[in-house]
Design a protein around this motif. Structure first.
Motif, PDB file in Angstrom:
ATOM      1  N   GLN A 124      24.585  10.388  66.557  1.00 48.55           N
ATOM      2  CA  GLN A 124      24.363  11.583  65.601  1.00 48.55           C
ATOM      3  C   GLN A 124      26.094  11.882  65.424  1.00 48.55           C
ATOM      4  OE1 GLN A 124      21.770  14.611  66.353  1.00 48.55           O
ATOM      5  NE2 GLN A 124      22.682  15.818  65.034  1.00 48.55           N
ATOM      6  N   LEU A 125      26.506  11.466  64.318  1.00 52.12           N
ATOM      7  CA  LEU A 125      27.913  11.808  64.039  1.00 52.12           C
ATOM      8  C   LEU A 125      28.416  13.096  63.909  1.00 52.12           C
ATOM      9  CD1 LEU A 125      28.281   8.777  61.654  1.00 52.12           C
ATOM     10  CD2 LEU A 125      29.591   8.883  63.755  1.00 52.12           C
ATOM     11  N   CYS A 126      27.375  13.877  63.282  1.00 48.99           N
ATOM     12  CA  CYS A 126      27.697  15.376  63.050  1.00 48.99           C
ATOM     13  C   CYS A 126      26.628  16.291  63.170  1.00 48.99           C
ATOM     14  CB  CYS A 126      28.152  15.680  61.450  1.00 48.99           C
ATOM     15  SG  CYS A 126      28.616  17.066  61.070  1.00 48.99           S
ATOM     16  N   ASP A 127      26.938  17.553  63.540  1.00 47.36           N
ATOM     17  CA  ASP A 127      25.722  18.515  63.841  1.00 47.36           C
ATOM     18  C   ASP A 127      24.834  18.545  62.434  1.00 47.36           C
ATOM     19  OD1 ASP A 127      26.130  19.131  66.272  1.00 47.36           O
ATOM     20  OD2 ASP A 127      26.431  21.300  65.952  1.00 47.36           O
ATOM     21  N   THR A 128      25.414  18.410  61.343  1.00 50.89           N
ATOM     22  CA  THR A 128      24.706  18.419  60.172  1.00 50.89           C
ATOM     23  C   THR A 128      23.887  17.002  59.709  1.00 50.89           C
ATOM     24  OG1 THR A 128      26.461  17.715  58.832  1.00 50.89           O
ATOM     25  CG2 THR A 128      26.182  20.122  59.200  1.00 50.89           C
ATOM     26  N   SER A 129      24.114  15.880  60.698  1.00 51.93           N
ATOM     27  CA  SER A 129      23.308  14.655  60.220  1.00 51.93           C
ATOM     28  C   SER A 129      22.026  15.057  59.897  1.00 51.93           C
ATOM     29  CB  SER A 129      23.759  13.576  61.218  1.00 51.93           C
ATOM     30  OG  SER A 129      24.975  13.416  61.469  1.00 51.93           O
ATOM     31  N   ALA A 130      21.659  14.256  58.888  1.00 54.31           N
ATOM     32  CA  ALA A 130      20.272  14.418  58.596  1.00 54.31           C
ATOM     33  C   ALA A 130      19.226  14.103  59.240  1.00 54.31           C
ATOM     34  CB  ALA A 130      20.046  13.842  57.150  1.00 54.31           C
ATOM     35  N   SER A 131      18.021  14.648  59.751  1.00 59.22           N
ATOM     36  CA  SER A 131      16.989  14.221  60.511  1.00 59.22           C
ATOM     37  C   SER A 131      16.409  13.109  59.693  1.00 59.22           C
ATOM     38  CB  SER A 131      16.189  15.403  60.841  1.00 59.22           C
ATOM     39  OG  SER A 131      14.925  14.714  61.441  1.00 59.22           O
ATOM     40  N   PHE A 132      16.031  11.985  60.490  1.00 58.56           N
ATOM     41  CA  PHE A 132      14.909  10.761  59.929  1.00 58.56           C
ATOM     42  C   PHE A 132      13.769  10.880  60.738  1.00 58.56           C
ATOM     43  CE2 PHE A 132      15.844   7.646  63.396  1.00 58.56           C
ATOM     44  CZ  PHE A 132      16.488   8.378  64.341  1.00 58.56           C
ATOM     45  N   CYS A 133      13.472  11.838  61.370  1.00 56.36           N
ATOM     46  CA  CYS A 133      12.104  11.872  62.021  1.00 56.36           C
ATOM     47  C   CYS A 133      11.337  13.149  62.167  1.00 56.36           C
ATOM     48  CB  CYS A 133      12.842  11.357  63.790  1.00 56.36           C
ATOM     49  SG  CYS A 133      11.395  10.562  64.579  1.00 56.36           S
ATOM     50  N   HIS A 134      10.631  13.394  63.304  1.00 55.96           N
ATOM     51  CA  HIS A 134       9.776  14.511  63.154  1.00 55.96           C
ATOM     52  C   HIS A 134      10.637  15.840  63.070  1.00 55.96           C
ATOM     53  CE1 HIS A 134       6.137  12.274  63.544  1.00 55.96           C
ATOM     54  NE2 HIS A 134       6.477  11.586  64.617  1.00 55.96           N
ATOM     55  N   TYR A 135      11.530  15.875  63.857  1.00 57.14           N
ATOM     56  CA  TYR A 135      12.532  17.088  64.337  1.00 57.14           C
ATOM     57  C   TYR A 135      13.265  17.406  63.035  1.00 57.14           C
ATOM     58  CZ  TYR A 135      16.734  14.234  64.304  1.00 57.14           C
ATOM     59  OH  TYR A 135      17.774  13.349  64.056  1.00 57.14           O
ATOM     60  N   PRO A 136      13.412  18.865  63.076  1.00 58.44           N
ATOM     61  CA  PRO A 136      14.174  19.302  61.967  1.00 58.44           C
ATOM     62  C   PRO A 136      15.600  19.606  62.460  1.00 58.44           C
ATOM     63  CG  PRO A 136      13.045  21.176  62.906  1.00 58.44           C
ATOM     64  CD  PRO A 136      12.480  19.987  63.708  1.00 58.44           C
ATOM     65  N   ASN A 137      16.320  19.494  61.325  1.00 54.83           N
ATOM     66  CA  ASN A 137      17.740  19.834  61.792  1.00 54.83           C
ATOM     67  C   ASN A 137      18.436  20.840  60.729  1.00 54.83           C
ATOM     68  OD1 ASN A 137      20.490  20.270  62.495  1.00 54.83           O
ATOM     69  ND2 ASN A 137      21.081  17.962  62.115  1.00 54.83           N
ATOM     70  N   THR A 138      18.420  21.988  61.026  1.00 60.26           N
ATOM     71  CA  THR A 138      18.738  23.036  60.430  1.00 60.26           C
ATOM     72  C   THR A 138      20.219  23.345  60.428  1.00 60.26           C
ATOM     73  OG1 THR A 138      18.055  24.702  61.950  1.00 60.26           O
ATOM     74  CG2 THR A 138      16.370  24.140  60.205  1.00 60.26           C
ATOM     75  N   ARG A 139      21.214  22.631  61.196  1.00 64.59           N
ATOM     76  CA  ARG A 139      22.311  23.164  61.334  1.00 64.59           C
ATOM     77  C   ARG A 139      23.211  23.004  59.997  1.00 64.59           C
ATOM     78  NH1 ARG A 139      24.088  21.847  67.754  1.00 64.59           N
ATOM     79  NH2 ARG A 139      22.291  22.522  68.417  1.00 64.59           N
ATOM     80  N   ALA A 140      23.958  23.834  59.847  1.00 65.42           N
ATOM     81  CA  ALA A 140      24.780  23.711  58.454  1.00 65.42           C
ATOM     82  C   ALA A 140      26.219  23.640  58.777  1.00 65.42           C
ATOM     83  CB  ALA A 140      24.560  25.141  57.659  1.00 65.42           C
ATOM     84  N   GLU A 141      26.545  23.908  59.894  1.00 67.73           N
ATOM     85  CA  GLU A 141      28.223  24.082  60.226  1.00 67.73           C
ATOM     86  C   GLU A 141      28.519  22.830  60.706  1.00 67.73           C
ATOM     87  OE1 GLU A 141      31.147  26.299  63.156  1.00 67.73           O
ATOM     88  OE2 GLU A 141      29.077  27.325  62.656  1.00 67.73           O
ATOM     89  N   ARG A 142      29.603  22.091  59.872  1.00 68.46           N
ATOM     90  CA  ARG A 142      29.852  20.633  60.328  1.00 68.46           C
ATOM     91  C   ARG A 142      30.583  20.842  61.706  1.00 68.46           C
ATOM     92  NH1 ARG A 142      32.600  18.617  54.674  1.00 68.46           N
ATOM     93  NH2 ARG A 142      30.646  18.841  53.378  1.00 68.46           N
ATOM     94  N   LYS A 143      30.245  19.735  62.659  1.00 71.85           N
ATOM     95  CA  LYS A 143      30.782  19.315  63.835  1.00 71.85           C
ATOM     96  C   LYS A 143      30.725  17.972  63.887  1.00 71.85           C
ATOM     97  CE  LYS A 143      30.386  20.194  68.639  1.00 71.85           C
ATOM     98  NZ  LYS A 143      29.610  20.491  69.770  1.00 71.85           N
ATOM     99  N   LEU A 144      31.950  17.284  63.744  1.00 70.49           N
ATOM    100  CA  LEU A 144      32.050  15.971  63.793  1.00 70.49           C
ATOM    101  C   LEU A 144      32.149  15.408  65.244  1.00 70.49           C
ATOM    102  CD1 LEU A 144      31.624  13.725  61.521  1.00 70.49           C
ATOM    103  CD2 LEU A 144      34.116  13.758  61.455  1.00 70.49           C
ATOM    104  N   ILE A 145      31.711  14.503  65.707  1.00 70.05           N
ATOM    105  CA  ILE A 145      31.898  13.739  66.960  1.00 70.05           C
ATOM    106  C   ILE A 145      33.444  13.640  67.037  1.00 70.05           C
ATOM    107  CG2 ILE A 145      31.420  11.428  66.353  1.00 70.05           C
ATOM    108  CD1 ILE A 145      30.407  11.305  69.421  1.00 70.05           C
ATOM    109  N   SER A 146      34.176  13.727  68.341  1.00 66.62           N
ATOM    110  CA  SER A 146      35.526  13.487  68.411  1.00 66.62           C
ATOM    111  C   SER A 146      35.895  11.829  68.347  1.00 66.62           C
ATOM    112  CB  SER A 146      36.085  13.958  69.686  1.00 66.62           C
ATOM    113  OG  SER A 146      35.787  13.247  70.745  1.00 66.62           O
TER     114      SER A 146
END
Lengths: 409, 91, 305
Positions: free
Chosen positions: C4-26
């Motif tokens: 998961q490259l970023c906190d905002t990476s879109a979910s492709f599965c059952h779980y929701p991802n509501t995170r809006a703040e970008r946090k990219l992996i180092s």
């Protein structure tokens, strides 16, 4: 009729066909037993009548969801008889409601108690007993000799340690008069091992013919405890056989059916009855067994499966109802040559597990079980040899009762 | 004095066990139910009579079927674990 | 390995991802993890955010064999296109593999839009956002919608377009369980540089199960395997995600599905069976599996019998 008799351990009433519903009426107790698994005892969490009534109504309103033939209404604490007024009211309500509703449990119910016996002779408790005598099952816990009992079962409070032996033993004759077949529950922790033999014999001497004794499931065992345990059990075996106690008394440590390998398919059932039971606490929360309530858990959060307002979340029961022996056991248990009779407590498994799961079997009692099996083999070999020499073995084999597999908690 | 005089089938045992349990339940309920609760009280009184009759009928019918030994002051008892019937005569 | 490259990476599965703040992996964490993946022969899937990645990331990603899971419109090279909403279905290209997250009710209301999508794509993965809450009364409508989608699938086959719809055709083609297997066969590298059972476990604040330096150690790892799932191992809804995150959410155990997930999977299994019957009538001799009719709608009933 055979005169060769080996007393068999009593089966639980309607074992396997009864629903067990437990009221945790209080988390308080007069004692502070050192081995007690209830780590969160307190004087505040007492069940209210409203909560108890809501729990009863919840269950009785859903007769089709509780189709079991019989019911055991269990009262636990802390010390349940501290709440005798509430218990009396609960039992009266249950009886009346069962009858008013033409509920099938009216013809098959029991009220069950495990008490420390301290206020057993109080007027209120005695009045309750006499009122409900034919539907009661009461066990008083006495651990054996004074020194064994007082080693762990001490009064709560500051100041010098005070054992409770005298306060309990004085009520044993009255209890046995009211419940002649009454059995007691003895718990063995590391420090108790040297006193096993004397304690069991002492209890027999008090007239208690049924001694249900087990080692604690918690990981309390020290190196060498298994050898000491085995020695004690072998001495106990000698005493029971040489003294002829086996004819009239039973000790659950010795059973013909333990210490054998288990078939992976035919003997894959869970040991523990958690999930088949239902426990409710003062807050009105439901648990699969009391051992999953907060006051019973050292390191895990309580496992709540619902409450008296919203009902039972059936999804949370699914893991319990599909749990089998192999899925939760490590390979060493699956391969174990002496697996039968090795017990586990689902609550302790959960508490001791590496993750929040009931699917990781604790093996803290492994060495103790193996020691028990060796002593048990010794017991039966010695007993059968004795019967053989007396010409009674064949007669015993012919008349012996069928083995029963039953849940133990 | 108590001695074994017979044995019943599992089904017969279940019949008397159910009646025994019901009779005990009614007896203990009678200790807490008062005539104020008219509807339930009347039901209970009638039920106690009917259950007592059925209870006695079971002993009459079953003892006749097996021809158990009896005694003028004695009564029969059943061991629900073994299904054995005992004749108990007060000493 | 799912990255998961970023906190905002879109979910492709059952779980929701509501995170809006970008946090990219180092970059450092990513580099270590990719090296580990290569050493351990792990295949890598990247979950993209909806913005362009810095060039050093692109370079690193391209240094390993991988699959890209990306929101529609972010990259032309996505192996799986995540459609945030059916409103943007027009942006999907012919032949794409598409993933869409919708509720059962949305699915029932969107059969035409989904059918239109099916006519254009190679594969459509529908991830239901509420399969775990299904109750028997709601399932007839879902079954009806699946039958209507099945009709589209049948028509497409008739014109030589062998489209896949996970809810219907997977069960017709699989020969054994093919679940998500998070925790058993897959693990997720999160933007904090640590490993988790799956993105949902990261987003819910679970404890990590390792990092690229210490390695991966899943406690009670056996419980993620089919062999240790009493209900699932006796089940033949082979297409079911068997989502361990939903399992834990509903039953508190990763190895035990809740009733909703089972009812939904069996509604799909039964719809697949009906589709097979229709396919047989239209195209006898097709290679789809025969599916047996069951006398239960939740395998728990079978296991606890």
């Amino acid at each position: 009729m055979s005169d060769t008799k080996i007393k068999k351990q009593e089966e639980p009433w309607q074992g396997g066909v009864a629903k067990n519903i437990t009221f945790i009426v209080t988390k308080d107790c007069q004692l502070a037993c050192k081995y007690c698994y209830l780590v969160g005892k307190n004087e505040k969490e007492r069940m209210s009548w409203e909560t108890a009534k809501a729990a009863i109504d919840y269950v009785l309103d859903r007769e089709e969801e509780f189709p079991q033939e019989s019911v055991v209404w269990d009262f636990i604490g802390g010390e349940p008889f501290l709440e005798i007024d509430l218990i009396d009211r609960i039992c009266d309500y249950i009886k009346t409601e069962l009858y008013r509703r033409d509920h099938h449990w009216f013809d098959s119910y029991r009220f069950s108690f495990s008490t420390n016996g301290i206020n057993y002779d109080s007027e209120k408790v005695q009045r309750f007993i006499n009122k409900n005598l034919s539907h009661l099952s009461i066990g008083i816990t006495i651990d054996g000799t004074r020194r064994k009992h007082d080693l762990n079962r001490i009064w709560k409070g500051s100041g010098p340690e005070r054992g409770s032996y005298d306060d309990v033993v004085r009520n044993i004759p009255l209890w046995l008069e009211q419940f002649p077949g009454g059995g007691t529950k003895v718990t063995i922790s590391s420090a108790d091992i040297p006193y096993i033999k004397e304690s069991v014999l002492h209890l027999y001497g008090l007239g208690i013919h049924e001694v249900n004794i087990n080692v604690v499931f918690e990981d309390v065992w020290k190196e060498g405890d298994d050898r000491l345990f085995e020695d004690q059990l072998m001495e106990l075996a000698d005493a029971i056989i040489d003294g002829g106690w086996y004819e009239s008394c039973s000790c659950s440590f010795f059973s013909e059916n333990i210490g054998k390998p288990l078939d992976p398919e035919l003997e894959n059932q869970n040991w523990c009855g958690a999930g088949m039971m239902l426990a409710v606490d003062a807050a009105g929360n439901f648990y699969p067994c009391t051992r999953f309530a907060a006051y019973s858990l050292r390191s895990k959060k309580p496992l709540i499966i619902g409450n008296v307002r919203d009902g039972i979340d059936q999804d949370k029961l699914r893991p319990f109802l599909t749990l089998d022996r192999l899925t939760q056991s490590p390979q060493k248990c699956i391969d174990c040559e002496v697996a039968s009779g090795c017990a586990w407590c689902q609550g302790e498994n959960y508490d001791a597990a590496d993750t929040d799961t009931i699917y990781q079997r604790s093996t803290a009692i492994c060495l103790m079980h193996k020691a028990r099996v060796r002593a048990n083999n010794y017991y039966w070999n010695k007993l059968f040899r004795k019967l053989e020499l007396e010409g009674k073995k064949e007669e015993y084999e012919k008349n012996k009762p069928e083995a029963n597999a039953s849940l133990t908690c | 004095m108590k001695r074994k005089v017979g044995n019943v089938t599992e089904q017969e045992k279940q019949e008397i066990l159910a009646l025994f349990e019901r009779r005990n339940g009614l007896t203990e309920l009678a200790r807490i139910l008062t005539p104020d609760n008219a509807e339930l009280y009347e039901k209970l009184v009638a039920d106690m009579g009917a259950t007592g009759t059925r209870f006695q009928q079971w002993w009459d019918t079953t003892s006749a079927r097996y021809g158990w030994e009896s005694a003028p002051d004695g009564n029969w008892e059943i061991d629900f674990n073994t299904n054995d019937i005992y004749l108990v005569i007060p000493d | 390995m799912i990255v998961q490259l970023c906190d905002t990476s879109a979910s492709f599965c059952h779980y929701p991802n509501t995170r809006a703040e970008r946090k990219l992996i180092s970059v450092e964490a990513l580099r270590k993890a990719l090296r580990m993946a290569m050493c351990e022969n792990m295949t890598v899937q990247f979950l993209y955010p909806d913005y362009a990645l810095p060039s050093e990331y692109v370079e690193l990603i391209e240094s390993v064999d991988h699959a890209k899971v990306a929101p529609v419109g972010v990259t032309d090279e996505a192996d799986i296109v995540v459609l945030p909403s059916l409103d943007r279905a027009d942006e999907v290209k012919e032949g794409d593999t598409v993933c869409v997250r919708i509720s059962r009710a949305e699915l029932c209301d969107s059969v035409e839009a989904l059918s239109a999508l099916l006519r254009r794509v190679t594969r459509l993965n529908v991830s239901l956002t509420d399969s775990h809450t299904a109750v028997p009364e709601e399932l007839p409508a879902y079954a009806d919608a699946l039958d209507r989608l099945g009709e589209t699938v049948k028509e497409e086959y008739a014109r030589g377009h062998f489209v896949q719809l996970n809810l219907l055709t997977d069960r017709l083609m699989l020969k054994q369980m093919n679940n998500c297997n998070a925790g058993a066969e897959t693990v997720t590298l999160a933007p904090d540089g640590k490993f988790y059972i799956c993105p949902a476990f990261y987003l819910e604040g679970d404890s990590p199960v390792g990092d690229p330096d210490a390695g991966i150690e899943v406690p009670n790892a056996q419980l993620y395997a089919l062999s240790h799932a009493p209900i699932c191992r006796s089940c033949d809804a082979w297409h079911c995600r068997r989502c361990v995150w939903l399992n834990r959410k509903r039953t508190l155990e990763v190895n035990t599905p809740g009733r909703g997930q089972c009812l939904t999977a069996h509604a799909e299994r039964e719809a697949s069976r009906r589709l097979k019957e229709r396919m047989d009538a239209a195209a006898p001799g097709n290679m789809f599996n025969e599916i047996e009719k069951l006398d239960y709608t939740d395998p728990f009933e079978k296991v606890s019998r």
